[in-house]
Write an enzyme that holds these catalytic residues in place. Structure first.
Site, PDB file in Angstrom:
ATOM      1  N   GLU A 148       0.853  -1.213   0.000  1.00 26.43           N
ATOM      2  CA  GLU A 148       0.000   0.000   0.000  1.00 26.43           C
ATOM      3  C   GLU A 148       0.879   1.249   0.000  1.00 26.43           C
ATOM      4  OE1 GLU A 148      -3.158  -0.476  -0.540  1.00 26.43           O
ATOM      5  OE2 GLU A 148      -2.835  -2.621  -0.293  1.00 26.43           O
ATOM      6  N   TRP A 160       1.767   1.789  -3.466  1.00 22.26           N
ATOM      7  CA  TRP A 160       0.704   2.461  -4.242  1.00 22.26           C
ATOM      8  C   TRP A 160       0.816   3.979  -4.069  1.00 22.26           C
ATOM      9  CZ3 TRP A 160      -2.421   1.152  -8.054  1.00 22.26           C
ATOM     10  CH2 TRP A 160      -2.763  -0.189  -8.224  1.00 22.26           C
ATOM     11  N   TRP A 203     -21.019  12.003 -19.617  1.00 17.85           N
ATOM     12  CA  TRP A 203     -21.347  12.010 -18.185  1.00 17.85           C
ATOM     13  C   TRP A 203     -22.688  12.705 -17.961  1.00 17.85           C
ATOM     14  CZ3 TRP A 203     -18.255   8.902 -15.636  1.00 17.85           C
ATOM     15  CH2 TRP A 203     -16.900   8.810 -15.964  1.00 17.85           C
ATOM     16  N   ASN A 212     -10.864   2.606   3.017  1.00 16.10           N
ATOM     17  CA  ASN A 212     -10.471   2.432   1.618  1.00 16.10           C
ATOM     18  C   ASN A 212     -11.495   1.644   0.798  1.00 16.10           C
ATOM     19  OD1 ASN A 212      -8.540   2.500  -0.646  1.00 16.10           O
ATOM     20  ND2 ASN A 212      -8.460   0.285  -0.284  1.00 16.10           N
ATOM     21  N   TRP A 265     -16.158  11.708 -12.679  1.00 11.86           N
ATOM     22  CA  TRP A 265     -15.263  11.433 -11.543  1.00 11.86           C
ATOM     23  C   TRP A 265     -14.692  12.711 -10.944  1.00 11.86           C
ATOM     24  CZ3 TRP A 265     -10.153  12.976 -12.283  1.00 11.86           C
ATOM     25  CH2 TRP A 265      -9.757  13.192 -13.610  1.00 11.86           C
ATOM     26  N   TRP A 275      -9.694   7.863  -7.661  1.00 18.32           N
ATOM     27  CA  TRP A 275     -10.881   8.203  -8.458  1.00 18.32           C
ATOM     28  C   TRP A 275     -10.753   7.694  -9.887  1.00 18.32           C
ATOM     29  CZ3 TRP A 275     -15.754   9.470  -7.603  1.00 18.32           C
ATOM     30  CH2 TRP A 275     -16.090   9.811  -6.295  1.00 18.32           C
TER      31      TRP A 275
END
Ligand SMILES: Cc1cc2nc3c(=O)[nH]c(=O)nc-3n(C[C@H](O)[C@H](O)[C@H](O)COP(=O)(O)OP(=O)(O)OC[C@H]3O[C@@H](n4cnc5c(N)ncnc54)[C@H](O)[C@@H]3O)c2cc1C
Length: 472
Positions: A277, A280, A309, A344, A362, A385
């Site tokens: 993590e 990431w 969208w 998360n 988004w 996102w």
């Protein structure tokens, strides 16, 4: 001549590379400086609770720095454009001939830092910058062809070969001679920010509190992390993100603590997952540096700009307020609104619900999260996102849409988290929380005040699939 260390999102004294080096090299005292830029923060959508957290941590930092005889001074100006002038004037007024700071990687911050460096250097002030915020510098990891990695797993393989060399902690700064300069008062209010509804109690300010949290996590939770990290009703993750985002703890301190827990096989697995993590976190910074458009409201996959969208503001409001009629989505959004933090798993579920079932851009969700999160961080938020919206690098394929009911059935079986955040559902049997038909029936029978589904799950899914398919 004195030296100057400029703090930004590295609000700690221990294992702070710029501070450590500045204290080592200073020959005639060291001054700390933090520049408050309210308008810039507002334009970056920095959340009230996050700005309050910065101030609370600055207060702690000032006390800690005093032990090393490093006064922390505060300057205020509206925006980054004024910062070069503020810093050079400050350095001249306090007879500083060197400036030290840790790098930030976002576009506006890089531009600001380049201008500060130019102005300082042309005024005879030497500038030293350090890679401190990430474990491995974003410029360090490249493919054999010298390109950037757009996929996480190969990136992580290279990262793992480099991280040990980079993750050497530097310890505490050297004590300085008496400077006679007083530290500034840290303000309790900032124009444009409202702290009255900030509930930051879960994150006591200061590096001591952050390190205690890290120790507790490594002693009690890291072993079961791989499993527990997906269950929002348990304390399965470290909750360190606000500290990491404000730099109250360093990623090196985190990594080294995780490595020190090696022993039991299960512990190793948990530690390994947790270190992944942290990787990431580096990865998304690396993506932002390599493809700066992602932090300027552009998708990584440019063709998704053509997506049609929806702009339904009532649907967006229902999502933002935790009133979609989907219990796990509402529980997540209410956690965000009430605490400034979200688990998360729920960040993924809520982000995917907005961008797929509601087919809302988004960027609207990314902005809303940033305005609320105590740990709001441009690269991690943007990465999360764009992953959820299938517009990003190495993101979830557009056809793998999370079913909110399957998600809650898997990760909140008893509905403990849902019932905590949505008290109106306390009398609903857990099985009904994971089944749309049963849920509607129980709500009607018991006359509960809980909203109808904002969108039919299947219709929302089909609409999203059709919209994404039209791009291929
Ligand atoms: C839509 C979305 C938005 C997000 N926005 C942010 C954000 O603004 N700031 C933020 O710090 N994280 C963000 N994340 C990542 C992740 O949700 C949080 O870092 C995590 O929930 C923080 O809890 P923790 O400290 O207990 O994490 P742990 O599970 O204990 O992880 C340890 C640390 O690793 C880092 N980390 C963990 N997961 C990720 C990830 N997927 N991406 C990047 N770093 C990660 C964080 O610094 C975290 O504190 C987002 C994820 C999604 C899906």
């Amino acid at each position: 001549m004195s030296s100057l260390v400029w703090f930004r999102r590295d609000l700690r004294a221990t294992d702070n590379k710029a501070l450590f080096q500045a204290a080592l090299e200073a020959t005639d005292g060291l001054i700390g400086l933090f520049v408050i830029t309210p308008q810039q923060w507002k334009s970056h959508d920095d959340a009230d609770c996050k700005v309050k957290f910065w101030l609370d941590n600055l207060r702690e930092l000032s006390l800690t720095l005093a032990k090393y005889r490093i006064p922390l001074r505060i300057e205020t100006c509206d925006s980054y454009a004024e910062v070069p002038d503020v810093i050079t004037k400050f350095a001249q007024a306090h007879h500083c001939d060197s400036l030290y700071f840790n790098r930030e990687y976002e576009v506006h911050e890089v531009r600001r830092d380049n201008l500060v460096s130019q102005e300082c250097e042309s005024g005879g002030i030497a500038v030293r910058r350090f890679h401190d915020r990430v474990l491995v510098s974003p410029h360090e990891i490249k493919t054999k062809e010298g390109k950037f990695y757009s996929v996480f797993t190969p990136y992580r393989k290279v990262w793992e070969t480099k991280v040990h060399d980079w993750a050497v902690s530097v310890g505490s700064p050297k004590k300085q001679p008496e400077s006679g300069l007083e530290a500034s008062e840290i303000p309790t209010q900032i124009a444009g920010f409202d702290f009255k509804d900030c509930h930051n109690d879960a994150w006591k300010p200061g590096e001591k509190a952050a390190l205690t949290r890290l120790k507790q996590f490594s002693q009690n939770n890291i072993e079961g992390y791989s499993e527990a990290r997906n269950i929002p009703s348990v304390d399965g993750t470290s909750f360190l993100s606000p500290y990491l985002a404000a730099g109250v703890i360093s990623p090196r301190q985190c990594l080294n603590e995780a490595l020190a827990t090696e022993g039991e096989a299960a512990e190793q697995e948990g530690a390994k997952q947790w270190i992944s993590e942290l990787c990431w976190r580096d990865f998304y910074t690396h993506v932002m540096v390599a493809v700066p458009r992602v932090s300027m409201h552009q998708p990584f996959k440019l063709k998704t700009n053509a997506l049609n969208w929806r702009t339904d503001s009532a649907d967006f409001e229902a999502w933002a307020n935790g009133q979609t009629g989907y219990p796990i989505v509402d529980a997540g959004m209410r956690q965000l609104n009430q605490t400034g933090w979200m688990h998360n798993r729920l960040r993924m579920v809520t982000a995917m619900f907005l961008t797929k079932h509601l087919l809302i851009d988004w960027r609207k969700g990314e902005r809303y999260f940033m305005q609320k999160l105590i740990d709001g961080d441009l690269s991690a938020n943007n990465g999360g996102w764009q992953w959820s919206a299938s517009t990003g690098t190495d993101s979830v394929p557009y056809f793998r849409i999370f079913n909110p009911f399957s998600q809650s059935k898997r990760f909140d079986v008893e509905g403990a988290f849902i019932k905590q955040m949505c008290p109106e559902l306390r009398r609903v049997p857990s099985a009904a929380l994971h089944d749309p038909k049963k849920l509607s029936k129980v709500i009607e029978e018991k006359g509960l005040e809980y909203p109808d589904f904002v969108v039919d799950y299947k219709e929302g899914r089909e609409r999203a699939l059709a919209a994404f398919k039209s791009l291929t």
